[in-house]
Structure formats: C-alpha cells, structure tokens
Design an enzyme around this catalytic site. Structure first.
Site, PDB file in Angstrom:
ATOM      1  N   ARG A  17      29.664  19.289 -19.927  1.00 60.13           N
ATOM      2  CA  ARG A  17      29.327  20.804 -19.781  1.00 60.13           C
ATOM      3  C   ARG A  17      27.983  21.249 -20.783  1.00 60.13           C
ATOM      4  O   ARG A  17      27.550  22.244 -20.652  1.00 60.13           O
ATOM      5  CB  ARG A  17      30.344  21.756 -20.245  1.00 60.13           C
ATOM      6  CG  ARG A  17      31.521  22.094 -19.131  1.00 60.13           C
ATOM      7  CD  ARG A  17      32.695  22.771 -19.391  1.00 60.13           C
ATOM      8  NE  ARG A  17      33.669  22.071 -20.098  1.00 60.13           N
ATOM      9  CZ  ARG A  17      34.634  22.737 -20.819  1.00 60.13           C
ATOM     10  NH1 ARG A  17      34.589  23.897 -20.895  1.00 60.13           N
ATOM     11  NH2 ARG A  17      35.720  21.914 -21.549  1.00 60.13           N
ATOM     12  N   GLU A  71      34.998   7.150 -14.609  1.00 67.29           N
ATOM     13  CA  GLU A  71      35.661   7.799 -13.400  1.00 67.29           C
ATOM     14  C   GLU A  71      35.673   6.777 -12.253  1.00 67.29           C
ATOM     15  O   GLU A  71      36.866   6.792 -11.574  1.00 67.29           O
ATOM     16  CB  GLU A  71      34.887   8.866 -12.773  1.00 67.29           C
ATOM     17  CG  GLU A  71      34.673  10.100 -13.840  1.00 67.29           C
ATOM     18  CD  GLU A  71      33.989  11.273 -13.309  1.00 67.29           C
ATOM     19  OE1 GLU A  71      32.496  11.240 -13.635  1.00 67.29           O
ATOM     20  OE2 GLU A  71      34.414  11.932 -12.569  1.00 67.29           O
TER      21      GLU A  71
HETATM   22  N1  ARG Z   1      36.676  12.074 -10.877  1.00 77.47           N
HETATM   23  C1  ARG Z   1      36.122  12.357  -9.632  1.00 77.47           C
HETATM   24  C2  ARG Z   1      35.569  11.169  -8.980  1.00 77.47           C
HETATM   25  O1  ARG Z   1      35.705   9.882  -9.308  1.00 77.47           O
HETATM   26  C3  ARG Z   1      34.932  13.276  -9.593  1.00 77.47           C
HETATM   27  C4  ARG Z   1      34.997  14.566 -10.460  1.00 77.47           C
HETATM   28  C5  ARG Z   1      33.599  15.102 -10.846  1.00 77.47           C
HETATM   29  N2  ARG Z   1      33.018  14.312 -11.871  1.00 77.47           N
HETATM   30  C6  ARG Z   1      31.544  14.361 -12.160  1.00 77.47           C
HETATM   31  N3  ARG Z   1      31.106  13.546 -12.857  1.00 77.47           N
HETATM   32  N4  ARG Z   1      31.118  15.478 -11.980  1.00 77.47           N
HETATM   33  O2  ARG Z   1      34.994  11.274  -7.780  1.00 77.47           O
END
Ligand code: ARG
Length: 386
Positions: free
Chosen positions: A81, A255
């Site tokens: 953020r 992620e």
């Molecule tokens: N964790 C989710 C994914 O792997 C995306 C969530 C938002 N992530 C971000 N970096 N804005 O697709």
C-alpha cells in the site's frame, strides 16, 4: 462436483445510498483535500437532496479517484500500500453493454501491463442504484488459468478454477485443454444474459520460468501471468456500491512461487520440483519442501526480472510496508492490517512485518467480497439466468 446453488434472491445489499456513510466520506475527502471548488458546506446539502430525491447520489470524478485510492489504503490484507496515491483510476461508469465493458477491460489490461512496467490501475464501472443493477464479471481475476477435469479425476491446469472452467464450458467456451489456458470473461449486465469473451492473447503478458543457475529448470515448462487483477470485489465509497471495479498491482514473487504454483489445491509443484532438483524426499527432515520452495521463488523473481516485468520480493516489499506505516502515522492515520495476510508465506520471521502487531479495525471506504460473487467465481452460478 458441487450442485449448482439456487439463484441468490434479490441483492445482497440495498441499492439506496447510505447518507451517514456519504457524509463521513465527503468529510474525509474535504479533510484531506481542503481546497475544493465546491466547499463541504455546499457539497453535503447537494448530496442530501440528491439522495432524498433519487435514493442515491453521483460521485464527482474527484470523489471517485479519492475514494478508490483510500479504499486501497484501507485494504488490511495488502502489503503493497505504500503507493496508494499513485493508483490510476479509470472512470468507466458510462459503460453499460457487455461489448463496452469488454473493451474497457481490455484497455485496463493494456494500461496496467504497460509492456511489463506494471502500473496499479482500477476501472470503476457503474454503481448499484435503485433504478438499475450494476454490471459484474463472474471471473474473480481478469487473468486466470483454467483447470480441466480429466476422466481419471486429475485436473490439468489450476484446480482452483475447475468449477469455473465447467461453468464457462457450459456457456459455450471451447477449452483448449492445456495447463495454461487463460479463462474467458463472463460479463453480466442488466441488458442481456451473461456473455463470454475471450481475453485477447496480446493483452496477456506471461513469463516463462527459468532458474539463474539451473538451465534445465526451463524444461519444467512453468509460467505465470504478469498482472494480478482482482475483479470480484465490491468497491464501496461513501455509501455507494460499485460491484465491478477490477484493480491490479504488480506481483510479489511469493504469491506465485509460494502459493499459486505450490499450494496442494493449486498447481502442487513441490514434489515435481524436488524430483527435478534431485532432492532426497524420503523424510521431512531433509527439508526438501523448503529447499524446493526457495529455488522456485528464486526462479520466479529471476524470470520476471529477466523478462523486464515488474515484480517485488518479499524482503523489499516488507520494508516498504514498514515505511508506509511510518508515513501514515506521520499523517495522523492508523493503518489497518491483518497480520496473517501481511506476513509473507516464506521466511516470515526474516522480514520486519513479522515482529509486531497491527491495528485491525476496518475503515471506510473499502473493498468487500460478497458471497454471491465468490459463488460465481467458483462456478456455482445458476445458468441462463435473466
Ligand atoms: N495472490 C493473488 C494471485 O496470486 C493476487 C492478489 C493481489 N496481488 C497483488 N500483488 N496485487 O493472483
């Protein structure tokens, strides 16, 4: 396969604007940006009258931009953020037909992807009003890979999307059947029944995974898309709901490298990577999972960097979040945060965000996830409605 759920009855939230929230929001806006062409003392009665007469009110372009940015600032699960003020807000309230919306979503991907120099973007479509139901897309992200159920029960692709893949097939999607097929959009408007649109492939930037010191890593044929764009969260600003307001940032490597490719209900690749690396998997105490995990995350960051696609690592992103906390504190604001989402899924304790607690109170404006949107994204939607 779960049985299709009955159609959600009515709307999950009233379409009338909430006056108290409207007032709270406009006061916040004018508090942070006092130099407004229309002063607070004039804007408030304007809104009051509009709500009394129509049940709702229309945000000015400035209010929409501010509201969307602050909704991001208030997103307690987001570690990224620090850059909330730079969010590009595309005002798409005028787009009503599925065709219009499709075009705007394409434009969103174009501006967000920006040839790899990913930009945070949100497209805000028409709000709910007492007069009309707002548009939606059934996809939970603009770019996701299909999960194809085989006869033997194995799922090719992303298992998280197996139900949704069944849904779009029933709507007429000709599924190629590979492990990395980008799911089509299901665009749902007041005017028509839900319509399928393929995502133009030139708008889907992908990165093929290689490893800096293991040339044969590429043989695994792994990849991921460059832009995470969440499309099933309702944006609520000043008592007004925007059910379709897809937004994106750039990825943090974990992620992909610690969740999407790794979770046992996703691509579940740790055993395959361990075998590829020749790790001893005969006992948990060899920490083969952890070693495979680290190499995969190295590969993700390396590959994105090499391809010129913006990504951040969890150490840097954690430091940025701490900077964000300090900056916000200086502005006299508290930062709502959810520890279990903020702490990265690998090496948590090596990052500064691990070693503290956070304020958990919800603040408005914000993004919300509705049960019916979740169900649509899972493919639990009734077919041929409308
Ligand atoms: N964790 C989710 C994914 O792997 C995306 C969530 C938002 N992530 C971000 N970096 N804005 O697709």
């Amino acid at each position: 396969m779960p049985a299709p759920r009955p159609a959600p009855v009515g709307q999950s939230h009233p379409a009338e604007a909430d006056w108290d929230e409207a007032e709270e929001f406009v006061r916040l806006h004018h508090g942070e940006y006092p130099d407004q062409a229309v002063p607070l003392t004039a804007r408030l009665p304007q809104i009051r009258t509009e709500i009394d007469e129509t049940g709702t009110y229309t945000h000015t372009a400035d209010e929409l931009v501010f509201g969307a940015r602050v909704a991001w600032r208030n997103s307690s699960r987001c570690i990224g953020r620090l850059y909330w003020k730079s969010l590009r807000v595309l005002d798409r309230r005028e787009a009503t037909t599925a065709e219009d919306i499709h075009q705007r979503l394409c434009e969103h991907l174009r501006q967000a992807t920006n040839g790899g120099r990913i930009r945070p973007v949100i497209s805000v479509f028409a709000p709910e009003t007492p007069e009309s139901r707002a548009p939606r897309v059934w996809n939970d992200q603009l770019i996701r890979y299909a999960g194809h159920r085989q006869d033997n029960g194995v799922i090719v692709g992303d298992p998280l999307y197996a139900d949704f893949t069944d849904t779009v097939r029933r709507l007429g999607w000709q599924a190629p059947g590979g492990a990395w097929d980008v799911l089509p959009w299901v665009i749902d408007t007041d005017e028509d029944k839900p319509q399928l649109f393929d995502v133009p492939s030139d708008l889907v930037l992908e990165v093929h995974l290689t490893h800096p010191d293991r040339p044969d890593f590429a043989d695994l044929g792994l990849r991921w898309h460059a832009v995470p764009a969440i499309s099933n969260m309702r944006l609520r600003i000043g008592g007004i709901n925007y059910p379709l307001a897809p937004f994106n940032g750039w990825y943090m490597g974990t992620e992909i490298g610690a969740r999407n490719l790794v979770d046992s209900d996703r691509y579940d690749l740790l055993p395959i990577i361990a075998a590829h690396l020749g790790l001893d998997t005969s006992s948990e105490t060899t920490l083969w999972r952890d070693r495979a995990l680290v190499e995969l995350n190295v590969a993700v960051l390396h590959s994105f960097n090499r391809a010129g696609v913006k990504i951040s690592d969890h150490h840097t992103e954690s430091r940025h979040f701490i900077t964000h906390l300090a900056k916000e504190e200086k502005e006299g604001r508290t930062v709502p945060a959810d520890w279990s989402w903020i702490v990265p899924p690998v090496s948590g304790g090596t990052t500064p965000v691990f070693h503290r607690y956070y304020d958990e109170t919800d603040q408005r404006p914000n993004f919300y996830i509705d049960e019916d949107a979740k169900a649509r994204g899972k493919g639990e939607c009734p077919f041929g409605h409308g």
